[in-house]
Design an enzyme around this catalytic site. Structure first.
Site, PDB file in Angstrom:
ATOM      1  N   ASP A 250      11.327   2.801   5.941  1.00  0.00           N
ATOM      2  CA  ASP A 250      11.058   1.364   6.017  1.00  0.00           C
ATOM      3  C   ASP A 250      12.400   0.651   6.068  1.00  0.00           C
ATOM      4  OD1 ASP A 250      10.428  -1.310   5.684  1.00  0.00           O
ATOM      5  OD2 ASP A 250       8.690  -0.885   4.421  1.00  0.00           O
TER       6      ASP A 250
ATOM      7  N   HIS B  29     -13.641   2.102   8.603  1.00  0.00           N
ATOM      8  CA  HIS B  29     -12.809   0.994   8.099  1.00  0.00           C
ATOM      9  C   HIS B  29     -13.291   0.516   6.718  1.00  0.00           C
ATOM     10  CE1 HIS B  29      -9.947  -2.421   9.460  1.00  0.00           C
ATOM     11  NE2 HIS B  29      -9.892  -2.255   8.144  1.00  0.00           N
TER      12      HIS B  29
ATOM     13  N   ASP C 169      -9.130   5.631   9.302  1.00  0.00           N
ATOM     14  CA  ASP C 169     -10.033   4.589   8.799  1.00  0.00           C
ATOM     15  C   ASP C 169     -10.067   3.404   9.761  1.00  0.00           C
ATOM     16  OD1 ASP C 169     -11.724   3.409   6.796  1.00  0.00           O
ATOM     17  OD2 ASP C 169     -10.046   2.133   6.181  1.00  0.00           O
TER      18      ASP C 169
ATOM     19  N   GLU D 120     -13.125  -1.279  17.264  1.00  0.00           N
ATOM     20  CA  GLU D 120     -14.079  -1.097  16.158  1.00  0.00           C
ATOM     21  C   GLU D 120     -15.309  -1.949  16.433  1.00  0.00           C
ATOM     22  OE1 GLU D 120     -12.137  -1.771  12.392  1.00  0.00           O
ATOM     23  OE2 GLU D 120     -10.539  -0.372  12.865  1.00  0.00           O
TER      24      GLU D 120
ATOM     25  N   GLY E 151     -11.334   0.920   3.931  1.00  0.00           N
ATOM     26  CA  GLY E 151     -10.177   0.875   3.026  1.00  0.00           C
ATOM     27  C   GLY E 151     -10.341  -0.131   1.903  1.00  0.00           C
ATOM     28  N   ALA E 152     -10.869  -1.293   2.237  1.00  0.00           N
ATOM     29  CA  ALA E 152     -10.976  -2.363   1.231  1.00  0.00           C
ATOM     30  C   ALA E 152     -12.351  -2.389   0.573  1.00  0.00           C
ATOM     31  CB  ALA E 152     -10.704  -3.705   1.898  1.00  0.00           C
TER      32      ALA E 152
ATOM     33  N   ILE F 104       0.841  -1.207   0.000  1.00  0.00           N
ATOM     34  CA  ILE F 104       0.000   0.000   0.000  1.00  0.00           C
ATOM     35  C   ILE F 104       0.875   1.255   0.000  1.00  0.00           C
ATOM     36  CG2 ILE F 104      -1.753   1.295   1.288  1.00  0.00           C
ATOM     37  CD1 ILE F 104      -2.840  -1.471   2.223  1.00  0.00           C
TER      38      ILE F 104
ATOM     39  N   ARG G  11      -3.781   0.118  10.821  1.00  0.00           N
ATOM     40  CA  ARG G  11      -4.425  -0.585  11.932  1.00  0.00           C
ATOM     41  C   ARG G  11      -4.513   0.361  13.121  1.00  0.00           C
ATOM     42  NH1 ARG G  11      -6.473  -3.516   9.021  1.00  0.00           N
ATOM     43  NH2 ARG G  11      -6.140  -5.726   8.647  1.00  0.00           N
TER      44      ARG G  11
HETATM   45  P1  NAD Z   1       2.912  -4.949   3.382  1.00  0.00           P
HETATM   46  O1  NAD Z   1       3.331  -6.117   4.210  1.00  0.00           O
HETATM   47  O2  NAD Z   1       2.936  -5.068   1.895  1.00  0.00           O
HETATM   48  O3  NAD Z   1       3.814  -3.668   3.788  1.00  0.00           O
HETATM   49  C1  NAD Z   1       4.112  -3.321   5.106  1.00  0.00           C
HETATM   50  C2  NAD Z   1       5.472  -2.628   5.112  1.00  0.00           C
HETATM   51  O4  NAD Z   1       5.739  -2.171   6.429  1.00  0.00           O
HETATM   52  C3  NAD Z   1       6.636  -3.548   4.725  1.00  0.00           C
HETATM   53  O5  NAD Z   1       7.379  -3.013   3.647  1.00  0.00           O
HETATM   54  C4  NAD Z   1       7.494  -3.618   5.980  1.00  0.00           C
HETATM   55  O6  NAD Z   1       8.871  -3.698   5.683  1.00  0.00           O
HETATM   56  C5  NAD Z   1       7.142  -2.327   6.651  1.00  0.00           C
HETATM   57  N1  NAD Z   1       7.397  -2.338   8.088  1.00  0.00           N
HETATM   58  C6  NAD Z   1       7.168  -3.333   8.988  1.00  0.00           C
HETATM   59  N2  NAD Z   1       7.555  -2.937  10.214  1.00  0.00           N
HETATM   60  C7  NAD Z   1       8.005  -1.669  10.087  1.00  0.00           C
HETATM   61  C8  NAD Z   1       8.531  -0.727  10.994  1.00  0.00           C
HETATM   62  N3  NAD Z   1       8.654  -1.016  12.301  1.00  0.00           N
HETATM   63  N4  NAD Z   1       8.906   0.485  10.536  1.00  0.00           N
HETATM   64  C9  NAD Z   1       8.781   0.802   9.232  1.00  0.00           C
HETATM   65  N5  NAD Z   1       8.297  -0.066   8.296  1.00  0.00           N
HETATM   66  C10 NAD Z   1       7.917  -1.279   8.733  1.00  0.00           C
HETATM   67  O7  NAD Z   1       1.455  -4.541   3.899  1.00  0.00           O
HETATM   68  P2  NAD Z   1       0.328  -3.709   3.100  1.00  0.00           P
HETATM   69  O8  NAD Z   1      -0.482  -4.635   2.271  1.00  0.00           O
HETATM   70  O9  NAD Z   1       0.948  -2.531   2.473  1.00  0.00           O
HETATM   71  O10 NAD Z   1      -0.601  -3.247   4.331  1.00  0.00           O
HETATM   72  C11 NAD Z   1      -0.179  -2.192   5.184  1.00  0.00           C
HETATM   73  C12 NAD Z   1      -1.178  -2.010   6.317  1.00  0.00           C
HETATM   74  O11 NAD Z   1      -2.453  -1.671   5.790  1.00  0.00           O
HETATM   75  C13 NAD Z   1      -1.397  -3.263   7.167  1.00  0.00           C
HETATM   76  O12 NAD Z   1      -1.490  -2.868   8.523  1.00  0.00           O
HETATM   77  C14 NAD Z   1      -2.761  -3.752   6.731  1.00  0.00           C
HETATM   78  O13 NAD Z   1      -3.411  -4.474   7.739  1.00  0.00           O
HETATM   79  C15 NAD Z   1      -3.454  -2.446   6.453  1.00  0.00           C
HETATM   80  N6  NAD Z   1      -4.637  -2.560   5.592  1.00  0.00           N
HETATM   81  C16 NAD Z   1      -5.735  -1.795   5.917  1.00  0.00           C
HETATM   82  C17 NAD Z   1      -6.882  -1.863   5.137  1.00  0.00           C
HETATM   83  C18 NAD Z   1      -8.082  -1.031   5.474  1.00  0.00           C
HETATM   84  O14 NAD Z   1      -9.189  -1.461   5.197  1.00  0.00           O
HETATM   85  N7  NAD Z   1      -7.930   0.150   6.036  1.00  0.00           N
HETATM   86  C19 NAD Z   1      -6.925  -2.727   4.021  1.00  0.00           C
HETATM   87  C20 NAD Z   1      -5.789  -3.454   3.702  1.00  0.00           C
HETATM   88  C21 NAD Z   1      -4.632  -3.369   4.497  1.00  0.00           C
END
Ligand code: NAD
Length: 560
Positions: free
Chosen positions: A196, A306, A282, A287, A308-309, A177, A258
């Protein structure tokens, strides 16, 4: 007491292992929870599948009927409980059209050899687009403008907004994302920075994102801060009062990842002070958000339930992904998307301990490298004793999974995808040539990051529980379970006593204590296995002790 040494913490949970799925015919598939028809069509297209769509089957009927099905596909509404799984004598696969698998009794599924498959990638674009929707809404007062128009008014005076162009966007987490947000931010003419530490320079370069050396550096630069990281021990509360205070005055904060990554109370305080100009949220700690939650009174906080998806495309994507994966699992035994795919029978008994040891050795190695500030891993090399060489592939996957634990969301990580996830992050995986001498069932994981390296190894003999036997150059002997405290200290009299007393005074029970040194009076290392998690102040007290240089806490999700 102020800590003198450095503290590093890592928390893990067990990563499941691969299995195969037998293929009886005809195959009955239960589809629950209104799965998008495009996904269901993939299942219906297979002549040997009998697809039964029951969107709202009550739990009691589901329990009664589940015994007839080979697979089920659903969203979060259907609770796949331990009782349901135990009744599901034919069930081989559970597909989840979405990411979260909180509704599935994963341990029981693994125990029964039932594969659990989710669809983690389909909603990436939906979240990235919503990010811009939310931010533009906040910056241009869209919701206020729209409601005043609907109420019959024509008020422009209060609706002076700000633009994205030229602003500095700070992204925490440049994964799926975060990457999509960065890509789109360029179109708005934003200056994109990200933090990151687990992603290599190539991804930053490919996305044209400026790498922040630290979270603080990102906070110093960002006018718009957004988090796209998993909720882990490291990220919980990572944007708290101190982080918010570092932001430039008038900054905006977005949390669509989250609840809990941004500390809500600290955010409210920063908005009240006028330091943070507004926020887009979001996700929430709890929740649904309570009706009287203070955020509901903030006009400069865009609140979303919430969603996002929640796009038609994302729902279709996750339904198609989940149904395709269930189809492939049933037809071809392809479990490359399975979250658990457990080893069964004899394999589980013999290889399971070695997999767990390897995974945990990698987790310890990563934590120790992180303690030295080296977090972007370049290479993982595995050495195995003769009896384990034939299983090098699975063990390499376990090592990759251990390295990624706490970095990748647990429900997205498994022994099947760990190697490709690691490779995608630029980590070179290798199995060292030749047998590994110390023991025929010995393993050693070496991680390198930016010129530094760390090796951690152990033995998974068939007749006793796995032991870690090497950390760096030190010989140790400790079970990789519960919580491990790794202390580096000077080899002088009294350190063991002081450490023991500090832990005892804090009521922390020591299960094992292994002290190792290379030469008398030089550097020493203590590996202490303790019951439960040490409270942060205890770890701080340890690092404040004379002659203790650093403490690394590795907390494993269960017992080995
Ligand atoms: P992803 O695993 O592709 O990316 C997460 C990134 O965070 C990775 O590149 C990782 O290296 C990095 N990371 C981990 N720990 C870290 C830290 N301490 N400091 C800095 N970077 C760090 O995940 P994604 O698919 O991009 O999802 C990201 C977030 O979005 C997740 O929490 C997911 O649950 C959330 N999400 C929310 C919704 C929604 O409806 N709002 C929908 C989908 C995903």
């Amino acid at each position: 007491m102020q800590p003198r040494g450095q503290i590093t913490r890592v928390e893990t949970a067990p990563v499941p292992s691969p299995s195969t799925v037998p293929v009886p015919v005809p195959l009955k598939i239960l589809v629950t929870d209104d799965i998008d028809p495009e996904g269901v069509a993939l299942l219906r297209a297979v002549p040997t599948f009998e697809v039964d769509e029951q969107p709202t089957l009550p739990a009691s009927l589901l329990l009664e009927r589940i015994g007839a099905y080979d697979a089920m596909v659903g969203r979060s509404a259907s609770k796949v409980t331990a009782e349901l799984l135990r009744r599901a004598s034919r069930l081989k696969v559970v597909g989840r059209a979405g990411v979260g698998v909180d509704n599935i009794a994963m341990d029981v599924a693994t125990e029964l050899g039932i594969a659990v498959i989710n669809a983690p990638a389909g909603n990436t674009v939906a979240v990235a687009e919503l990010f811009f929707g939310g931010v533009l809404s906040l910056l241009r007062h869209l919701t206020r403008a729209d409601s005043s128009m609907h109420e019959g008014r024509w008020e422009r005076a209060d609706l002076l907004g700000t633009e994205l162009k030229g602003k500095t966007l700070g992204i925490v987490g440049l994964g799926r994302i975060g990457g999509e947000v960065a890509h789109r931010a360029h179109a708005f003419g934003m200056d994109v920075h990200a933090y990151d530490p687990y992603v290599g320079d190539e991804r930053f370069a490919a996305l044209r994102v400026r790498r922040a050396a630290s979270l603080d550096a990102l906070l110093d630069a960002a006018q718009l801060l957004t988090v796209h990281v998993p909720l882990t021990e490291e990220t919980t509360g990572m944007i708290g009062a101190t982080a918010l205070a570092r932001l430039r005055p008038g900054a905006v904060v977005v949390n669509m990842a989250r609840g809990g990554i941004v500390d809500d109370d600290a955010l409210r305080a920063a908005i009240d002070r006028g330091h943070v100009a507004g926020a887009v949220l979001d996700v929430y700690l709890q929740e649904p958000l309570t009706g009287d939650h203070p955020f509901r009174r903030y006009a400069n906080v865009v609140l979303l339930p919430h969603i996002g998806a929640s796009s038609a495309e994302a729902q279709r994507n996750v339904a198609v992904d989940a149904c395709a994966a269930v189809r492939d699992a049933l037809l071809d035994g392809d479990l490359s998307r399975s979250l658990n795919g457990a080893l069964t029978g004899e394999d589980a008994a013999t290889l399971g301990p070695a997999l767990l040891l390897t995974q945990r050795a990698a987790t310890v190695a990563r934590a120790l490298l992180a303690a030295r500030g080296a977090t972007a891993i370049d290479a993982l090399t595995l050495k195995t004793g003769d009896d384990l060489t034939a299983s090098a592939g699975a063990l390499l996957a376990a090592a990759a999974a251990g390295m990624l634990e706490g970095v990748v969301e647990h429900e997205r990580l498994n022994l099947i995808n760990a190697r490709s996830l690691a490779t995608a992050r630029g980590v070179v995986l290798a199995h060292g040539e030749g047998g590994f001498a110390p023991h025929s069932r010995a393993v050693e994981v070496r991680l390198t990051a930016g010129g530094q390296s760390m090796r951690v190894g152990g033995v998974a003999a068939l007749d006793f529980t796995p032991r870690l036997t090497r950390i760096g150059d030190f010989h140790v002997d400790v079970a990789p379970k519960g919580t491990l405290l790794v202390l580096s200290n000077h080899d002088v009299p009294g350190v063991i006593g002081r450490v023991g007393t500090t832990l005892a005074e804090a009521g922390v029970n020591i299960a094992e204590y292994h002290q190792a040194r290379l030469a008398a009076g030089g550097e020493a290392l203590a590996v202490i296995s303790i019951d439960g998690a040490p409270p942060p102040h205890v770890v701080e007290s340890l690092t404040a002790l004379r002659d203790v240089r650093s403490a690394t806490v590795v907390r494993f999700g269960d017992d080995a």
